[in-house]
Design a protein around this motif. Structure first.
Motif, mmCIF file in Angstrom:
data_model
loop_
_atom_site.group_PDB
_atom_site.id
_atom_site.type_symbol
_atom_site.label_atom_id
_atom_site.label_comp_id
_atom_site.label_asym_id
_atom_site.label_seq_id
_atom_site.Cartn_x
_atom_site.Cartn_y
_atom_site.Cartn_z
ATOM 1 N N CYS A 41 0.676 4.973 -8.304
ATOM 2 C CA CYS A 41 0.316 5.091 -6.890
ATOM 3 C C CYS A 41 -0.162 3.764 -6.314
ATOM 4 N N MET A 42 -0.910 2.993 -7.095
ATOM 5 C CA MET A 42 -1.417 1.717 -6.592
ATOM 6 C C MET A 42 -0.277 0.720 -6.391
ATOM 7 N N GLN A 43 0.624 0.623 -7.359
ATOM 8 C CA GLN A 43 1.735 -0.316 -7.221
ATOM 9 C C GLN A 43 2.635 0.059 -6.051
ATOM 10 N N THR A 44 2.932 1.337 -5.907
ATOM 11 C CA THR A 44 3.804 1.786 -4.822
ATOM 12 C C THR A 44 3.142 1.612 -3.465
ATOM 13 N N ALA A 45 1.846 1.914 -3.383
ATOM 14 C CA ALA A 45 1.119 1.758 -2.119
ATOM 15 C C ALA A 45 1.143 0.307 -1.651
ATOM 16 N N CYS A 46 0.910 -0.606 -2.578
ATOM 17 C CA CYS A 46 0.915 -2.032 -2.226
ATOM 18 C C CYS A 46 2.304 -2.481 -1.778
ATOM 19 N N SER A 47 3.325 -2.074 -2.515
ATOM 20 C CA SER A 47 4.701 -2.452 -2.173
ATOM 21 C C SER A 47 5.113 -1.886 -0.820
ATOM 22 N N ASN A 48 4.756 -0.631 -0.569
ATOM 23 C CA ASN A 48 5.136 0.017 0.687
ATOM 24 C C ASN A 48 4.566 -0.695 1.907
ATOM 25 N N LEU A 49 3.411 -1.336 1.718
ATOM 26 C CA LEU A 49 2.750 -2.002 2.844
ATOM 27 C C LEU A 49 2.961 -3.513 2.832
ATOM 28 N N GLY A 50 3.878 -3.979 1.980
ATOM 29 C CA GLY A 50 4.249 -5.386 1.990
ATOM 30 C C GLY A 50 3.346 -6.314 1.208
ATOM 31 N N HIS A 51 2.498 -5.755 0.352
ATOM 32 C CA HIS A 51 1.617 -6.584 -0.470
ATOM 33 C C HIS A 51 2.255 -6.827 -1.836
ATOM 34 N N LEU A 52 1.825 -7.876 -2.500
ATOM 35 C CA LEU A 52 2.296 -8.168 -3.851
ATOM 36 C C LEU A 52 1.863 -7.046 -4.787
ATOM 37 N N GLN A 53 2.799 -6.563 -5.590
ATOM 38 C CA GLN A 53 2.503 -5.445 -6.485
ATOM 39 C C GLN A 53 1.602 -5.904 -7.632
ATOM 40 N N PRO A 54 0.420 -5.308 -7.789
ATOM 41 C CA PRO A 54 -0.480 -5.708 -8.879
ATOM 42 C C PRO A 54 0.110 -5.367 -10.245
ATOM 43 N N LYS A 55 -0.284 -6.128 -11.247
ATOM 44 C CA LYS A 55 0.166 -5.860 -12.606
ATOM 45 C C LYS A 55 -0.560 -4.637 -13.170
ATOM 46 N N LYS A 56 0.112 -3.940 -14.075
ATOM 47 C CA LYS A 56 -0.475 -2.746 -14.677
ATOM 48 C C LYS A 56 -1.804 -3.056 -15.350
ATOM 49 N N VAL A 57 -1.850 -4.159 -16.089
ATOM 50 C CA VAL A 57 -3.064 -4.501 -16.829
ATOM 51 C C VAL A 57 -4.235 -4.749 -15.882
ATOM 52 N N ASP A 58 -3.951 -5.318 -14.714
ATOM 53 C CA ASP A 58 -5.014 -5.577 -13.742
ATOM 54 C C ASP A 58 -5.510 -4.279 -13.106
#
Length: 239
Positions: A41-58
Protein backbone atom coordinates in the motif's frame (compact mmCIF):
# COMPACT_ATOMS: atom_id res chain seq x y z
CA UNK A 1 -17.92 -2.86 25.55
CA UNK A 2 -14.93 -0.53 25.03
CA UNK A 3 -11.63 -1.60 26.56
CA UNK A 4 -11.32 1.54 28.70
CA UNK A 5 -14.87 1.24 30.04
CA UNK A 6 -14.45 -2.46 30.76
CA UNK A 7 -11.17 -1.88 32.54
CA UNK A 8 -12.65 0.90 34.66
CA UNK A 9 -15.65 -1.21 35.66
CA UNK A 10 -13.50 -4.17 36.64
CA UNK A 11 -11.15 -1.93 38.58
CA UNK A 12 -14.01 -0.25 40.44
CA UNK A 13 -15.48 -3.63 41.36
CA UNK A 14 -12.17 -4.71 42.84
CA UNK A 15 -11.58 -7.43 40.26
CA UNK A 16 -8.07 -6.11 39.64
CA UNK A 17 -5.57 -6.79 42.36
CA UNK A 18 -3.72 -3.80 43.72
CA UNK A 19 -0.53 -5.30 42.35
CA UNK A 20 -1.79 -5.98 38.83
CA UNK A 21 0.84 -7.01 36.30
CA UNK A 22 0.39 -5.61 32.80
CA UNK A 23 1.93 -6.71 29.50
CA UNK A 24 1.40 -4.41 26.51
CA UNK A 25 2.17 -5.83 23.07
CA UNK A 26 2.96 -4.07 19.85
CA UNK A 27 0.88 -5.42 16.94
CA UNK A 28 2.67 -5.24 13.56
CA UNK A 29 5.84 -7.30 13.62
CA UNK A 30 5.10 -8.63 17.11
CA UNK A 31 1.66 -10.26 17.10
CA UNK A 32 1.02 -10.37 13.34
CA UNK A 33 3.16 -10.37 10.21
CA UNK A 34 1.65 -7.43 8.35
CA UNK A 35 4.62 -6.47 6.18
CA UNK A 36 3.13 -7.40 2.80
CA UNK A 37 0.02 -5.21 3.05
CA UNK A 38 1.88 -2.23 4.52
CA UNK A 39 4.69 -2.33 1.94
CA UNK A 40 2.33 -2.84 -1.00
CA UNK A 41 0.00 0.00 0.00
CA UNK A 42 2.81 2.44 0.78
CA UNK A 43 4.68 1.83 -2.47
CA UNK A 44 1.51 2.07 -4.56
CA UNK A 45 0.28 5.19 -2.74
CA UNK A 46 3.56 6.98 -3.38
CA UNK A 47 3.66 5.94 -7.05
CA UNK A 48 0.04 6.94 -7.63
CA UNK A 49 0.77 10.46 -6.41
CA UNK A 50 4.00 10.87 -8.36
CA UNK A 51 6.46 10.34 -5.53
CA UNK A 52 9.54 8.12 -5.65
CA UNK A 53 8.60 4.61 -4.55
CA UNK A 54 10.26 3.81 -1.19
CA UNK A 55 12.31 0.64 -0.87
CA UNK A 56 10.79 -2.31 0.97
CA UNK A 57 13.57 -2.35 3.56
CA UNK A 58 12.98 1.33 4.35
CA UNK A 59 9.22 0.84 4.74
CA UNK A 60 9.78 -2.08 7.11
CA UNK A 61 11.87 0.14 9.36
CA UNK A 62 9.03 2.65 9.76
CA UNK A 63 6.40 0.06 10.77
CA UNK A 64 5.05 1.01 14.17
CA UNK A 65 5.26 4.76 13.69
CA UNK A 66 2.20 6.95 13.08
CA UNK A 67 1.48 6.95 9.34
CA UNK A 68 2.19 10.63 8.76
CA UNK A 69 5.55 10.34 10.52
CA UNK A 70 6.45 7.25 8.47
CA UNK A 71 5.61 9.13 5.27
CA UNK A 72 7.85 12.03 6.29
CA UNK A 73 10.76 9.64 6.86
CA UNK A 74 10.19 7.72 3.62
CA UNK A 75 9.71 10.87 1.53
CA UNK A 76 12.11 13.39 3.10
CA UNK A 77 11.50 16.00 0.39
CA UNK A 78 7.70 15.84 0.63
CA UNK A 79 5.87 19.09 1.34
CA UNK A 80 3.77 19.33 4.47
CA UNK A 81 0.58 19.87 2.47
CA UNK A 82 1.24 16.64 0.52
CA UNK A 83 1.48 14.31 3.53
CA UNK A 84 -2.27 13.93 4.00
CA UNK A 85 -2.64 13.05 0.33
CA UNK A 86 -0.27 10.09 0.66
CA UNK A 87 -1.87 9.12 3.96
CA UNK A 88 -5.36 9.14 2.47
CA UNK A 89 -4.19 7.19 -0.59
CA UNK A 90 -2.56 4.57 1.65
CA UNK A 91 -5.74 4.21 3.71
CA UNK A 92 -7.85 3.93 0.54
CA UNK A 93 -5.63 1.18 -0.87
CA UNK A 94 -5.59 -0.66 2.45
CA UNK A 95 -9.39 -0.51 2.62
CA UNK A 96 -9.60 -1.85 -0.95
CA UNK A 97 -7.38 -4.81 -0.07
CA UNK A 98 -9.44 -5.47 3.02
CA UNK A 99 -12.68 -5.29 1.04
CA UNK A 100 -11.33 -7.86 -1.39
CA UNK A 101 -10.17 -10.06 1.49
CA UNK A 102 -6.57 -9.57 0.34
CA UNK A 103 -5.13 -8.50 3.70
CA UNK A 104 -2.87 -11.32 4.85
CA UNK A 105 -1.68 -10.74 8.43
CA UNK A 106 -0.94 -14.15 9.95
CA UNK A 107 -0.19 -14.57 13.62
CA UNK A 108 3.37 -15.43 14.47
CA UNK A 109 3.95 -18.93 15.81
CA UNK A 110 2.88 -19.41 19.42
CA UNK A 111 0.96 -16.15 19.83
CA UNK A 112 -2.44 -17.46 20.92
CA UNK A 113 -1.03 -20.20 23.14
CA UNK A 114 1.18 -17.69 24.95
CA UNK A 115 -1.58 -15.10 25.34
CA UNK A 116 -3.82 -17.78 26.84
CA UNK A 117 -1.07 -18.87 29.22
CA UNK A 118 -0.35 -15.32 30.37
CA UNK A 119 -4.01 -14.56 30.94
CA UNK A 120 -4.44 -17.73 33.01
CA UNK A 121 -1.39 -16.71 35.04
CA UNK A 122 -3.12 -13.46 35.96
CA UNK A 123 -1.41 -11.03 33.62
CA UNK A 124 -3.49 -8.17 32.22
CA UNK A 125 -2.89 -7.83 28.48
CA UNK A 126 -3.00 -4.83 26.18
CA UNK A 127 -1.91 -3.56 22.77
CA UNK A 128 -0.18 -0.31 21.78
CA UNK A 129 0.16 0.18 18.03
CA UNK A 130 0.58 2.60 15.17
CA UNK A 131 -2.57 1.13 13.60
CA UNK A 132 -5.84 3.03 13.79
CA UNK A 133 -8.44 1.82 16.28
CA UNK A 134 -10.73 0.40 13.57
CA UNK A 135 -7.92 -1.45 11.82
CA UNK A 136 -6.55 -2.87 15.08
CA UNK A 137 -9.99 -4.08 16.15
CA UNK A 138 -10.48 -5.76 12.78
CA UNK A 139 -7.04 -7.40 12.92
CA UNK A 140 -7.55 -8.82 16.41
CA UNK A 141 -11.06 -10.03 15.63
CA UNK A 142 -9.99 -11.69 12.38
CA UNK A 143 -7.30 -13.59 14.28
CA UNK A 144 -9.73 -14.40 17.12
CA UNK A 145 -7.43 -12.98 19.79
CA UNK A 146 -9.38 -9.83 20.70
CA UNK A 147 -10.79 -11.55 23.81
CA UNK A 148 -7.38 -11.61 25.48
CA UNK A 149 -6.89 -7.84 25.66
CA UNK A 150 -8.29 -5.48 28.26
CA UNK A 151 -6.83 -2.21 26.90
CA UNK A 152 -6.20 -1.15 23.29
CA UNK A 153 -4.15 1.95 22.50
CA UNK A 154 -3.84 3.29 18.95
CA UNK A 155 -2.00 6.13 17.24
CA UNK A 156 -5.18 7.81 15.97
CA UNK A 157 -6.39 8.35 19.55
CA UNK A 158 -3.02 8.99 21.22
CA UNK A 159 0.42 10.43 20.60
CA UNK A 160 2.44 7.92 18.58
CA UNK A 161 5.57 6.01 19.55
CA UNK A 162 8.12 6.58 20.99
CA UNK A 163 6.10 9.06 23.07
CA UNK A 164 4.91 7.26 26.26
CA UNK A 165 1.28 8.38 25.86
CA UNK A 166 -0.17 5.02 24.77
CA UNK A 167 1.65 3.08 27.47
CA UNK A 168 0.67 5.56 30.18
CA UNK A 169 -2.97 5.32 29.08
CA UNK A 170 -2.81 1.51 29.23
CA UNK A 171 -1.56 1.73 32.80
CA UNK A 172 -4.32 4.15 33.74
CA UNK A 173 -6.92 1.86 32.16
CA UNK A 174 -5.81 -1.10 34.25
CA UNK A 175 -4.47 0.45 37.42
CA UNK A 176 -1.05 -1.11 36.84
CA UNK A 177 2.06 0.57 38.20
CA UNK A 178 5.12 1.34 36.07
CA UNK A 179 7.26 -1.17 37.95
CA UNK A 180 4.73 -3.92 37.17
CA UNK A 181 4.27 -3.08 33.48
CA UNK A 182 6.19 -4.51 30.52
CA UNK A 183 6.18 -3.43 26.88
CA UNK A 184 6.87 -6.14 24.30
CA UNK A 185 7.72 -5.21 20.72
CA UNK A 186 9.96 -5.64 17.71
CA UNK A 187 11.22 -2.10 17.12
CA UNK A 188 13.33 0.53 18.79
CA UNK A 189 10.18 2.70 18.92
CA UNK A 190 8.59 0.18 21.30
CA UNK A 191 11.67 0.04 23.52
CA UNK A 192 11.99 3.84 23.62
CA UNK A 193 8.30 4.21 24.46
CA UNK A 194 8.79 1.88 27.42
CA UNK A 195 11.89 3.76 28.52
CA UNK A 196 10.05 7.09 28.24
CA UNK A 197 7.14 5.68 30.27
CA UNK A 198 9.44 4.25 32.95
CA UNK A 199 8.45 0.61 32.37
CA UNK A 200 10.38 -2.54 31.52
CA UNK A 201 10.74 -3.70 27.91
CA UNK A 202 11.25 -7.01 26.12
CA UNK A 203 12.25 -7.10 22.46
CA UNK A 204 11.45 -9.80 19.91
CA UNK A 205 13.68 -10.90 17.03
CA UNK A 206 11.08 -11.77 14.37
CA UNK A 207 10.05 -8.20 13.54
CA UNK A 208 11.57 -5.18 11.83
CA UNK A 209 14.56 -3.99 13.90
CA UNK A 210 17.79 -5.74 14.86
CA UNK A 211 18.68 -7.21 18.24
CA UNK A 212 21.38 -4.57 18.66
CA UNK A 213 18.90 -1.77 18.05
CA UNK A 214 16.48 -3.25 20.57
CA UNK A 215 19.11 -3.40 23.31
CA UNK A 216 20.48 0.03 22.44
CA UNK A 217 16.96 1.46 22.72
CA UNK A 218 16.33 0.06 26.19
CA UNK A 219 15.31 -3.61 25.96
CA UNK A 220 15.92 -5.48 29.22
CA UNK A 221 15.94 -8.76 27.30
CA UNK A 222 15.22 -10.07 23.80
CA UNK A 223 13.41 -13.32 22.94
CA UNK A 224 13.68 -15.44 19.80
CA UNK A 225 10.26 -17.12 19.98
CA UNK A 226 6.87 -16.15 21.37
CA UNK A 227 6.91 -19.15 23.69
CA UNK A 228 9.95 -17.67 25.49
CA UNK A 229 7.98 -14.63 26.68
CA UNK A 230 6.53 -16.12 29.92
CA UNK A 231 10.01 -17.12 31.14
CA UNK A 232 11.43 -13.73 30.13
CA UNK A 233 8.70 -12.04 32.17
CA UNK A 234 9.38 -14.30 35.14
CA UNK A 235 13.10 -13.57 34.99
CA UNK A 236 12.43 -9.85 34.67
CA UNK A 237 10.44 -9.77 37.89
CA UNK A 238 13.04 -11.83 39.75
CA UNK A 239 15.54 -9.01 39.36
Amino acid sequence: MGSVLLANRLFQKGNYKKKSRLVVFDCDGTLVDSAYAIISCMQTACSNLGHLQPKKVDIRRTVGLPLDEAITILLPSIKINQINGVKNEFNKLYAMLKGRNKIHEPLYCGVEETLCSLKKAGWLLGVATGKSSNVLKSTLENQNIDRYFITLQTADLSVGKPDPDMLLKAMRDTGAEKKRTVMIGDTSYDMKMARNAGTSAIGVTWGYHSVEELYDSGAHSVVKTFSQIPLALENLFKK
